[in-house]
Design an enzyme around this catalytic site. Structure first.
Site: not given
Length: 472
Positions: A290, A302, A336-337, A364, A434
Site C-alpha cells: 500500500h 509501512d 489501507e491504513e 506489509d 505507525h
C-alpha cells in the site's frame, strides 16, 4: 497496516477449457505431483538469474533508492492528503517510464482525517507534558480541551469491574504487549469501551514491544449507538508511570486537547501496472503493497518497502526479458491504513473474475531480512509453494509458514484465492510501526534486495506454471 478482517464469500467457477488448468474444490491435479515438482525444478536457473540481478547485479539497492526518492520528496502519505495524491501521480509516471504494461489508475473514494494540533498535560500530582498521537477517525476535544481525573486499567475486564469509577474520567489503558493482533484490540476498541462506562476520553498505551518514548498511532473504530469520545495513544513509559502513581494512591489529572477533524470522503486511486501473460493473459498473479501511510515519520517501512519491492519484482522480471504465461499484476493500494478501503473497492470491481486469480501476494510486514513466506491455501497448493520456495536456497529463504494474510488481500483469501505474505523481523517492525521512527533510517538496502528477490521469484514461477494453484 493491519485491521480487523472482513469475510466475503464468493462463488468460484471453473475456467474455460482453453485456459490454464485450475484446481478447485475437491478436484485433484490433472498431473501427478511429481510432474509438478519436476516442472518447478526447471526454474532453478531462472531463479538464480533473478537473485543475481537483485542481490548482486545492476539492480541491487534499486528498490531502496527508488523508495528514498519518493518518501524524501513527498513525506508521509495519509488518506485524503495532497501528499498521497502527489505520490500516486509520481508512481503512475514512474511505472510508465519503467516500461511496464497497462499502467493505469482506478478511482476510489477514501476517508480524510486530520489530527490537527494536540497535547496532553498532566496537571496533578506534578506538571508533565506527555507525547501523544491521536488515533485515526477520532473526534477532537472542545477548544478548551478536556480536564479530568484519570482511571488507569490494564484490561477491558478491569474496566468493566471498575465501571462505576469511570464516569466523567479519562480512561488510561496500560495493557501489556502480548502480540500485535491481541494487543491492538485496545487501540481499536478502547474509545468505545471507555465511552460505554461514561468516560470523557481514552488514552491507550502504544501497541509496541519497544519504546524510546515514542507514541504509535493507528486506526480506531467507533460503534453505532455509543457516544464518540476523543482517543489517542500515549507512550509505554507514560502509561507505566501513571500505573505506578495510582498504585501508590496518587490522584492524576490530565488536560487533553485534540484538534482532530473528519472531512468528507476524498477522491483517490489504486495504482496498477502489469506484465501481460503470454499464454493465459486473463489469469493473474497479483503482487502488492500500500502506498498510503500515517501522517508521522515517512511511511518508509509501512508500507513503502512493501510497495517498492512489489514494483521491483516486475522490474526484475522485465529486465531479464521474462514474460510468464499468466499476467503479473502490481497493485499499489490506497487507504489501507483506514481498513483496506481502496482494496475493498478493488475487490468489488474485480471479484467477478475471481476464478482467474491464481495467487494474491501482499508485503506489509516490513522488508527486513525475510524468514520465509506466510501462505494460506489448500494442502496441495502449500506443497507446490514449498517447492517454489526451495528455489530460493541460494539466499536461504525457503520456509513456508501458515497464515498468509494482509489487510488488502484478505478479501480474496476469504473467498478462496490462495494468498501469500512476506514474513521477517516482526519485533523490529512493530517497534517502529505507525510512529515518528518509520523513516528511511530503518530501511536496509541489502535486506530490501533479498526481499525483492523472494517476491520476484515466487510471483514469476507461480505465474509461469502450466497449472493455476489448487484451491480448497
Amino acid at each position: 497496516m493491519k485491521s480487523l478482517l472482513v469475510t466475503f464469500f464468493g462463488v468460484v467457477h471453473l475456467l474455460p477449457l482453453n485456459s490454464g488448468n485450475t484446481l478447485l474444490g475437491n478436484d485433484v491435479s490433472q498431473r501427478p505431483l511429481q510432474d509438478i515438482r519436476e516442472e518447478i525444478s526447471r526454474y532453478r536457473d531462472v531463479a538464480k538469474s533473478i537473485i543475481e540481478l537483485a542481490v548482486y547485479g545492476k539492480a541491487q539497492n534499486r528498490s531502496y533508492e527508488r523508495l528514498a526518492l519518493l518518501v524524501d520528496t513527498v513525506g508521509p502519505r495519509p488518506s485524503g492528503s495532497k501528499s498521497l495524491e502527489e505520490a500516486i501521480q509520481i508512481m503512475y509516471q514512474n511505472l510508465q517510464e519503467d516500461g511496464l504494461e497497462n499502467v493505469h489508475l482506478e478511482p476510489v473514494k477514501i476517508p480524510h482525517w486530520e489530527r490537527g494540533t494536540e497535547s496532553a498535560v498532566m496537571l496533578e500530582p506534578r506538571f508533565h507534558t506527555m507525547a501523544i498521537l491521536g488515533l485515526g477517525s477520532s473526534i477532537g476535544t472542545p477548544p478548551e480541551g478536556i480536564t479530568a481525573e484519570v482511571l488507569v486499567v490494564t484490561s477491558f475486564e478491569e474496566l468493566q469491574r471498575r465501571a462505576s469509577e469511570a464516569r466523567g474520567k479519562i480512561v488510561v489503558y496500560n495493557q501489556p504487549y502480548v502480540n500485535y493482533s491481541t494487543t491492538v484490540q485496545y487501540r481499536v476498541r478502547g474509545a468505545v469501551e471507555a465511552a460505554k462506562v461514561g468516560a470523557l476520553a481514552s488514552l491507550i498505551r502504544s501497541v509496541t514491544p519497544l519504546s524510546i518514548y515514542s507514541p504509535h498511532t493507528g486506526i480506531q473504530e467507533y460503534q453505532v449507538g455509543v457516544p464518540m469520545i476523543p482517543t489517542a495513544c500515549i507512550t509505554v513509559e507514560d502509561a507505566e508511570m501513571m500505573s505506578r502513581m495510582v498504585s501508590r494512591g496518587a490522584k492524576i489529572i490530565i488536560q487533553l486537547k485534540m484538534g482532530a477533524k473528519n472531512h468528507p470522503e476524498a477522491d483517490s486511486f489504486n495504482t496498477v501496472a502489469e506484465i501481460i501473460g503470454s499464454k493465459y493473459p486473463e489469469q493473474v498473479v497479483l503482487v502488492s503493497g500500500h502506498l498510503d501511510s500515517w501522517d508521522v515519520g515517512q511511511g518508509a517501512m509501512d508500507d513503502g518497502g512493501g510497495a517498492f519491492i512489489s514494483w521491483e519484482a516486475l522490474s526484475l522480471i522485465k529486465d531479464l526479458g521474462l514474460r510468464p504465461k499468466r499476467t503479473l499484476r502490481l497493485v499499489l493500494w490506497t487507504a489501507e491504513e483506514q481498513g483496506g478501503v481502496g482494496a475493498f473497492q478493488y475487490y468489488q470491481l474485480h471479484k467477478e473474475a475471481i476464478s482467474n486469480f491464481s495467487l494474491v501476494m501482499e508485503s506489509d510486514l516490513g522488508t527486513f531480512s525475510p524468514c520465509g513466506l506466510q501462505f494460506t491455501g489448500s494442502d496441495q497448493a502449500r506443497t507446490i509453494m514449498k517447492e517454489v520456495m526451495s528455489l530460493l536456497q541460494p539466499i536461504h529463504v525457503t520456509r513456508v509458514f501458515k497464515g498468509g494474510e494482509g489487510t488488502d488481500i484478505n478479501y480474496w483469501i476469504q473467498a478462496g484465492v490462495p494468498g501469500a505474505s512476506l514474513l521477517d523481523d516482526l519485533y523490529k517492525y512493530f517497534s517502529f510501526h505507525h510512529s515518528h521512527g518509520d523513516t528511511m533510517s530503518v530501511m536496509d538496502p541489502k535486506q530490501m534486495n533479498i526481499a525483492a528477490a523472494v517476491w520476484a521469484v515466487v510471483s514469476y514461477v507461480v505465474a509461469d506454471l502450466e497449472d493455476m494453484l489448487p484451491r480448497s
